[in-house]
Design an enzyme around this catalytic site. Sequence first.
Site, PDB file in Angstrom:
ATOM      1  N   GLU A   1      -9.741  -1.720   7.260  1.00  0.00           N
ATOM      2  CA  GLU A   1      -8.559  -1.680   8.115  1.00  0.00           C
ATOM      3  C   GLU A   1      -8.960  -1.770   9.583  1.00  0.00           C
ATOM      4  OE1 GLU A   1      -4.960   0.718   6.593  1.00  0.00           O
ATOM      5  OE2 GLU A   1      -5.904   1.956   8.091  1.00  0.00           O
TER       6      GLU A   1
ATOM      7  N   SER B   1       4.893  -1.102   3.771  1.00  0.00           N
ATOM      8  CA  SER B   1       5.053  -2.445   4.324  1.00  0.00           C
ATOM      9  C   SER B   1       5.083  -3.483   3.211  1.00  0.00           C
ATOM     10  CB  SER B   1       3.897  -2.779   5.280  1.00  0.00           C
ATOM     11  OG  SER B   1       3.913  -1.919   6.386  1.00  0.00           O
TER      12      SER B   1
ATOM     13  N   SER C   1       1.902   6.682   2.188  1.00  0.00           N
ATOM     14  CA  SER C   1       2.733   7.662   2.905  1.00  0.00           C
ATOM     15  C   SER C   1       3.950   8.073   2.079  1.00  0.00           C
ATOM     16  CB  SER C   1       3.234   7.076   4.223  1.00  0.00           C
ATOM     17  OG  SER C   1       2.158   6.640   5.002  1.00  0.00           O
TER      18      SER C   1
ATOM     19  N   GLN D   1       0.861  -1.187   0.000  1.00  0.00           N
ATOM     20  CA  GLN D   1       0.000   0.000   0.000  1.00  0.00           C
ATOM     21  C   GLN D   1       0.899   1.241   0.000  1.00  0.00           C
ATOM     22  OE1 GLN D   1      -2.646  -0.089   3.374  1.00  0.00           O
ATOM     23  NE2 GLN D   1      -2.985   2.098   3.325  1.00  0.00           N
ATOM     24  N   GLY D   2       0.997   1.908  -1.144  1.00  0.00           N
ATOM     25  CA  GLY D   2       1.899   3.060  -1.271  1.00  0.00           C
ATOM     26  C   GLY D   2       1.153   4.372  -1.072  1.00  0.00           C
TER      27      GLY D   2
ATOM     28  N   GLU E   1      -2.712  10.729  17.969  1.00  0.00           N
ATOM     29  CA  GLU E   1      -3.084  12.152  18.069  1.00  0.00           C
ATOM     30  C   GLU E   1      -4.133  12.502  17.009  1.00  0.00           C
ATOM     31  OE1 GLU E   1       0.059  11.050  17.941  1.00  0.00           O
ATOM     32  OE2 GLU E   1       0.703  11.446  19.995  1.00  0.00           O
TER      33      GLU E   1
HETATM   34  C1  LIG Z   1       4.876  -0.327  11.212  1.00  0.00           C
HETATM   35  C2  LIG Z   1       4.371   0.673  10.213  1.00  0.00           C
HETATM   36  C3  LIG Z   1       3.879   0.243   8.998  1.00  0.00           C
HETATM   37  C4  LIG Z   1       3.431   1.169   8.053  1.00  0.00           C
HETATM   38  N1  LIG Z   1       2.987   0.714   6.846  1.00  0.00           N
HETATM   39  C5  LIG Z   1       2.597   1.597   5.904  1.00  0.00           C
HETATM   40  C6  LIG Z   1       2.200   1.149   4.605  1.00  0.00           C
HETATM   41  O1  LIG Z   1       2.188  -0.053   4.312  1.00  0.00           O
HETATM   42  N2  LIG Z   1       1.843   2.069   3.680  1.00  0.00           N
HETATM   43  C7  LIG Z   1       1.848   3.413   3.964  1.00  0.00           C
HETATM   44  O2  LIG Z   1       1.469   4.188   3.093  1.00  0.00           O
HETATM   45  N3  LIG Z   1       2.214   3.879   5.173  1.00  0.00           N
HETATM   46  C8  LIG Z   1       2.605   3.008   6.152  1.00  0.00           C
HETATM   47  N4  LIG Z   1       3.002   3.455   7.381  1.00  0.00           N
HETATM   48  C9  LIG Z   1       3.107   4.892   7.600  1.00  0.00           C
HETATM   49  C10 LIG Z   1       2.042   5.464   8.514  1.00  0.00           C
HETATM   50  O3  LIG Z   1       0.797   5.508   7.865  1.00  0.00           O
HETATM   51  C11 LIG Z   1       2.521   6.869   8.945  1.00  0.00           C
HETATM   52  O4  LIG Z   1       3.683   6.689   9.725  1.00  0.00           O
HETATM   53  C12 LIG Z   1       1.469   7.616   9.742  1.00  0.00           C
HETATM   54  O5  LIG Z   1       0.384   7.975   8.938  1.00  0.00           O
HETATM   55  C13 LIG Z   1       2.071   8.905  10.376  1.00  0.00           C
HETATM   56  O6  LIG Z   1       2.683   9.677   9.410  1.00  0.00           O
HETATM   57  P1  LIG Z   1       4.200  10.184   9.609  1.00  0.00           P
HETATM   58  O7  LIG Z   1       5.060   9.042   9.983  1.00  0.00           O
HETATM   59  O8  LIG Z   1       4.559  10.991   8.415  1.00  0.00           O
HETATM   60  O9  LIG Z   1       4.168  11.140  10.899  1.00  0.00           O
HETATM   61  P2  LIG Z   1       3.702  12.674  10.944  1.00  0.00           P
HETATM   62  O10 LIG Z   1       2.400  12.809  10.243  1.00  0.00           O
HETATM   63  O11 LIG Z   1       4.831  13.522  10.525  1.00  0.00           O
HETATM   64  O12 LIG Z   1       3.439  12.848  12.503  1.00  0.00           O
HETATM   65  C14 LIG Z   1       4.518  13.057  13.444  1.00  0.00           C
HETATM   66  C15 LIG Z   1       3.890  13.294  14.802  1.00  0.00           C
HETATM   67  O13 LIG Z   1       3.118  14.520  14.766  1.00  0.00           O
HETATM   68  C16 LIG Z   1       1.781  14.279  15.164  1.00  0.00           C
HETATM   69  N5  LIG Z   1       0.870  15.105  14.370  1.00  0.00           N
HETATM   70  C17 LIG Z   1       0.882  15.270  13.031  1.00  0.00           C
HETATM   71  N6  LIG Z   1      -0.127  16.104  12.655  1.00  0.00           N
HETATM   72  C18 LIG Z   1      -0.789  16.435  13.796  1.00  0.00           C
HETATM   73  C19 LIG Z   1      -1.929  17.241  14.069  1.00  0.00           C
HETATM   74  N7  LIG Z   1      -2.590  17.881  13.093  1.00  0.00           N
HETATM   75  N8  LIG Z   1      -2.349  17.354  15.355  1.00  0.00           N
HETATM   76  C20 LIG Z   1      -1.693  16.698  16.367  1.00  0.00           C
HETATM   77  N9  LIG Z   1      -0.590  15.928  16.163  1.00  0.00           N
HETATM   78  C21 LIG Z   1      -0.150  15.793  14.890  1.00  0.00           C
HETATM   79  C22 LIG Z   1       1.551  12.810  14.878  1.00  0.00           C
HETATM   80  O14 LIG Z   1       0.514  12.277  15.680  1.00  0.00           O
HETATM   81  C23 LIG Z   1       2.914  12.208  15.223  1.00  0.00           C
HETATM   82  O15 LIG Z   1       3.024  12.005  16.610  1.00  0.00           O
HETATM   83  C24 LIG Z   1       3.456   2.551   8.353  1.00  0.00           C
HETATM   84  C25 LIG Z   1       3.926   2.986   9.586  1.00  0.00           C
HETATM   85  C26 LIG Z   1       4.389   2.069  10.508  1.00  0.00           C
HETATM   86  C27 LIG Z   1       4.906   2.553  11.833  1.00  0.00           C
END
Ligand SMILES: Cc1cc2nc3c(=O)[nH]c(=O)nc-3n(C[C@H](O)[C@H](O)[C@H](O)COP(=O)(O)OP(=O)(O)OC[C@H]3O[C@@H](n4cnc5c(N)ncnc54)[C@H](O)[C@@H]3O)c2cc1C
Length: 371
Positions: free
Chosen positions: A242, A162, A130, A127-128, A355
């Site tokens: 999901e 993933s 992020s 799933q692409g 959050e």
């Molecule tokens: C084990 C694992 C598997 C994953 N697999 C996939 C996958 O297969 N495909 C895919 O597309 N993605 C995948 N992801 C990615 C996942 O969807 C993202 O990590 C998630 O959506 C958070 O985005 P980010 O990492 O960019 O963090 P950010 O969005 O940058 O957030 C950083 C921090 O800021 C906080 N924050 C951000 N915006 C706000 C707001 N408006 N108000 C309050 N707090 C805020 C967040 O809660 C977090 O604590 C995976 C992640 C993990 C850990």
Amino acid sequence: MSESGPEAVAEVGEFRTRVRAWLDENNLSPGPAPGFDAQVAQLGRVRRALFEAGWMRYGWPEAVGGLGGPALLRAVLGEEVASRGLAEPGIYSMVEVLAPTMISYARPELAAEMVPRLLDGSEQWCQGFSEPGSGSDLASLRTRAEQRGDRWVINGQKVWTSLAQFASRCVLLTRTGPGHDGITAFFVDMDSPGITVRPLRTMHGVDEFAEVYFDDVVIGESRMLGRPGDGWRVAMDLLPYERSTCFWHRIAHLFTRLDRLLDQTAEADDTALGAAYLALHTVRCRSRGTQQRLGGGAALGPDTSIDKVLLATAEQQLFDTARDLLPGEIELADSGWRPEFLYSRAATIYGGTAEIQRNIIARRLLDLGKE
Ligand SMILES: Cc1cc2nc3c(=O)[nH]c(=O)nc-3n(C[C@H](O)[C@H](O)[C@H](O)COP(=O)(O)OP(=O)(O)OC[C@H]3O[C@@H](n4cnc5c(N)ncnc54)[C@H](O)[C@@H]3O)c2cc1C
């Protein structure tokens, strides 16, 4: 009749009995080989065996190789697989997210060709969504798809994808215009020229996800999911899946870990164990209601953020309790508890952070305003 009616309940009960009997007779337990590659291979083996025996086909439409019946049957199968520890629960759940997307949005002939390959274990998909800088704020994604005649050319980067290094296909979100209406989804072959996959290691020591680069990747119009601009809808429509069958499966897995903890702490007289059980039981009750509503035809929306918060909280509470009651086991011993404890930290990140879920609950369910 709705899926949650009495006939469905009887059907589900009988299905469970028959699956259990079959699993008792057919040993699908994982072999001794360690590592994530072995877990992915085991997942393929389990799916193949369950598909050949028919179980993996229940709850899916006949048009994609299924045998029909309510989606609840898939949850029951997942629960039995998780309870017996037959497949790593996170990666087992990918089918639940990606197959319904294909069924809803791919051209029927494409779904009919591809979905059976996912169900029968011959392929993994990823799933692409992020990107660097576009996680919580998914609508800011920048991977471009530009139309050239009846083809589209994709350039950009995904991250945290993933299973990308094992995947044959990817459900990919791209930008084709401004705003939410400018996001378009494609079903991309991962062996297309121009795709580079670089595995990333999680803190529990597993190459579970990857960076994926797209350099002038050409894809035909027939691989578009829905129409141009439908990508945001594709992303939102994933949520009910999901957060229903997938969660049921994960909760079943967590109950096996609670049982293990109880075995290892037989002498402990600790209210923390009761609290961990209560948290798991709460999310199980909630998840049951969610699946019944989904089965009854309800459209799930922001209310599933409650399920997500409850599940992530219960998961972390369980492993925190293990750390407290088994001193040194997570920090010092080379047991299975450490990787699972570390992975439980991801529960408040993947599938929407804690959050963000609380923001949704505050704004959209409690109507508390923007900030
Ligand atoms: C084990 C694992 C598997 C994953 N697999 C996939 C996958 O297969 N495909 C895919 O597309 N993605 C995948 N992801 C990615 C996942 O969807 C993202 O990590 C998630 O959506 C958070 O985005 P980010 O990492 O960019 O963090 P950010 O969005 O940058 O957030 C950083 C921090 O800021 C906080 N924050 C951000 N915006 C706000 C707001 N408006 N108000 C309050 N707090 C805020 C967040 O809660 C977090 O604590 C995976 C992640 C993990 C850990």
